[in-house]
Design a protein around this motif. Structure first.
Motif, PDB file in Angstrom:
ATOM      1  N   SER A 112     -37.837  -7.819  -6.623  1.00  0.00           N
ATOM      2  CA  SER A 112     -36.470  -8.402  -6.545  1.00  0.00           C
ATOM      3  C   SER A 112     -35.785  -7.238  -7.296  1.00  0.00           C
ATOM      4  O   SER A 112     -34.468  -6.746  -6.997  1.00  0.00           O
TER       5      SER A 112
ATOM      6  N   GLU B 175     -27.097 -22.605 -12.690  1.00  0.00           N
ATOM      7  CA  GLU B 175     -26.767 -21.600 -11.850  1.00  0.00           C
ATOM      8  C   GLU B 175     -27.478 -21.545 -10.370  1.00  0.00           C
ATOM      9  O   GLU B 175     -26.942 -21.437  -9.364  1.00  0.00           O
ATOM     10  N   ILE B 176     -28.794 -22.115 -10.529  1.00  0.00           N
ATOM     11  CA  ILE B 176     -29.435 -22.142  -9.456  1.00  0.00           C
ATOM     12  C   ILE B 176     -29.187 -23.271  -8.406  1.00  0.00           C
ATOM     13  O   ILE B 176     -28.905 -23.139  -7.299  1.00  0.00           O
TER      14      ILE B 176
ATOM     15  N   GLY C 100     -26.134 -22.539  -6.555  1.00  0.00           N
ATOM     16  CA  GLY C 100     -26.225 -21.373  -5.529  1.00  0.00           C
ATOM     17  C   GLY C 100     -25.964 -19.975  -5.919  1.00  0.00           C
ATOM     18  O   GLY C 100     -25.869 -19.056  -5.047  1.00  0.00           O
ATOM     19  N   ARG C 101     -25.708 -19.886  -7.243  1.00  0.00           N
ATOM     20  CA  ARG C 101     -25.061 -18.670  -7.706  1.00  0.00           C
ATOM     21  C   ARG C 101     -26.167 -17.531  -7.854  1.00  0.00           C
ATOM     22  O   ARG C 101     -25.846 -16.523  -8.004  1.00  0.00           O
ATOM     23  N   ILE C 102     -27.532 -18.086  -8.327  1.00  0.00           N
ATOM     24  CA  ILE C 102     -28.629 -16.976  -8.545  1.00  0.00           C
ATOM     25  C   ILE C 102     -29.791 -17.450  -7.642  1.00  0.00           C
ATOM     26  O   ILE C 102     -29.662 -18.636  -7.163  1.00  0.00           O
ATOM     27  N   LYS C 103     -30.767 -16.486  -7.552  1.00  0.00           N
ATOM     28  CA  LYS C 103     -31.968 -17.038  -6.741  1.00  0.00           C
ATOM     29  C   LYS C 103     -32.872 -18.055  -7.359  1.00  0.00           C
ATOM     30  O   LYS C 103     -32.645 -18.160  -8.626  1.00  0.00           O
TER      31      LYS C 103
ATOM     32  N   ARG D 138     -30.080 -11.731  -9.277  1.00  0.00           N
ATOM     33  CA  ARG D 138     -28.809 -11.928  -8.157  1.00  0.00           C
ATOM     34  C   ARG D 138     -29.279 -12.013  -6.855  1.00  0.00           C
ATOM     35  O   ARG D 138     -30.006 -11.593  -6.313  1.00  0.00           O
ATOM     36  N   LYS D 139     -28.171 -13.045  -6.203  1.00  0.00           N
ATOM     37  CA  LYS D 139     -28.469 -13.409  -4.729  1.00  0.00           C
ATOM     38  C   LYS D 139     -28.234 -11.860  -4.023  1.00  0.00           C
ATOM     39  O   LYS D 139     -27.112 -11.513  -4.102  1.00  0.00           O
ATOM     40  N   ALA D 140     -28.886 -11.876  -2.870  1.00  0.00           N
ATOM     41  CA  ALA D 140     -28.677 -10.798  -1.874  1.00  0.00           C
ATOM     42  C   ALA D 140     -27.382 -10.649  -1.351  1.00  0.00           C
ATOM     43  O   ALA D 140     -26.852 -11.925  -1.055  1.00  0.00           O
TER      44      ALA D 140
END
Lengths: 201, 201
Positions: free
Chosen positions: A196, B136-137, B140-143, B199-201
């Motif tokens: 990732s 944060e998870i 939904g702000r990070i994987k 970081r989210k894609a």
DNA sequence: GTCTATAGGTAGATAGAC
DNA sequence: GTCTATCTACCTATAGAC
């Protein structure tokens, strides 16, 4: 087949040196574990230092061979990362005392010892992997990271959790079976984490 | 102001114990460094064990305080990761022998010692950071990663390169100044590496 | 090759003068 | 508090019988 006296000595020396380190290791304890007497130890290995070197060299060569095998494999980078993490964590879990042993002896004996030891034939050689990472970057298939830094990150993520097991168990208040289970799950997690981090957005 | 005898002893003991470990450390060497004699050493600290505990406890408390300070900061996660990496690598570079010292003593003295030591007041407490990661998870702000695993990754990436310095220098054939320079550059690289990974894609 | 016994050296800890 | 001198224990290494 019965192990020879020399094999029994090496096996016993491995256990004692790895768990206690050179300075705290006792020739008497090694003799006891090998079920022989101290005199015979000195008959095979003239001094504590020589016996230690035999054990250390073997451990270091094993460590190096295991790691180089994956460094050299001719497979795509992401697959190689997965294989590296999986195999290396397995190897370390089978020899959990080895990393702390190698690291602390290298730190204690000073840089001269480290230099001498690393000048031998069988030693870790990350260059094939470094070159592969550079190619992937040049081809624009992964993010432009420092290749040596990436290899260091891969090693850190695999080795440190083994080194820090006593601390980790203490802080997280987990039993040994739970720790082992977490390490097993980490194989997958760490590979995903690394991929990732370098995959192009 | 002149340092007191006790301060001179502790300073000398720190250097010797940290660089040689408990077993290889010699009371004579500590006395020499403190510019006093062995007898006086035993006057202040009745035994080698007691002196060792004084040094170890202090190092462990310092280590814990430094790490907790960042764990507890009330700032956004990505900033916290940057601060953690920057400050923690700096702290370790200022005390490069400390990680190997703590790790090897904890490994050598067995789990009982680790358990006893970790039951004290000042010890690493990653829970504030773990909770923040979970939030944060959930938001939904990070994987969705394993929060404890992520903290372990952060620690691994900071500490392991310091532990493995002799090996790293040997394998990569770099001088000490170049190594130091690489560690300085790593502060930035490691923070980016971790943030990219979650970081989210 | 394997054992017992012991030499030789060193390290931690104590005693006692100042 | 600080020193010198010494005790005691232990550990590596060797000698020598079998």
């Amino acid at each position: 087949m019965e192990p020879t006296t020399e094999e029994k000595i090496l096996e016993a020396a491995r256990e004692v040196f790895m768990n206690k380190g050179f300075a705290a290791a006792r020739m008497q304890e090694i003799a006891d574990r090998a079920e022989i007497n101290k005199g015979l130890l000195h008959y095979y290995y003239r001094s504590k230092n020589k016996l230690f070197r035999a054990v250390f060299d073997e451990a270091f060569a094993k460590f190096s061979a295991g790691i180089n095998q994956v460094f050299e494999a001719e497979i795509p980078l992401f697959e190689k990362i997965e294989q590296f993490v999986d195999r290396y964590i397995s190897l370390l879990m089978q020899n959990p005392a080895m990393p702390a042993f190698v690291i602390s002896e290298l730190n204690q004996k000073g840089d001269a010892f480290a230099e001498e030891l690393l000048s031998r034939q069988t030693r870790p050689n990350p260059m094939p992997l470094v070159a592969q990472i550079q190619q992937e970057i040049a081809a624009g298939r992964i993010k432009p990271v420092n290749p040596i830094g990436l290899v260091l990150n891969m090693l850190s993520l695999c080795v440190f959790p083994i080194l820090a097991r006593p601390m980790f168990q203490g802080i997280m208040e987990v039993s040994r079976p739970v720790y082992d289970q977490m390490m097993e799950a980490r194989k997958q997690e760490v590979a995903e984490f690394i991929i990732s981090a370098i995959r192009k957005a």
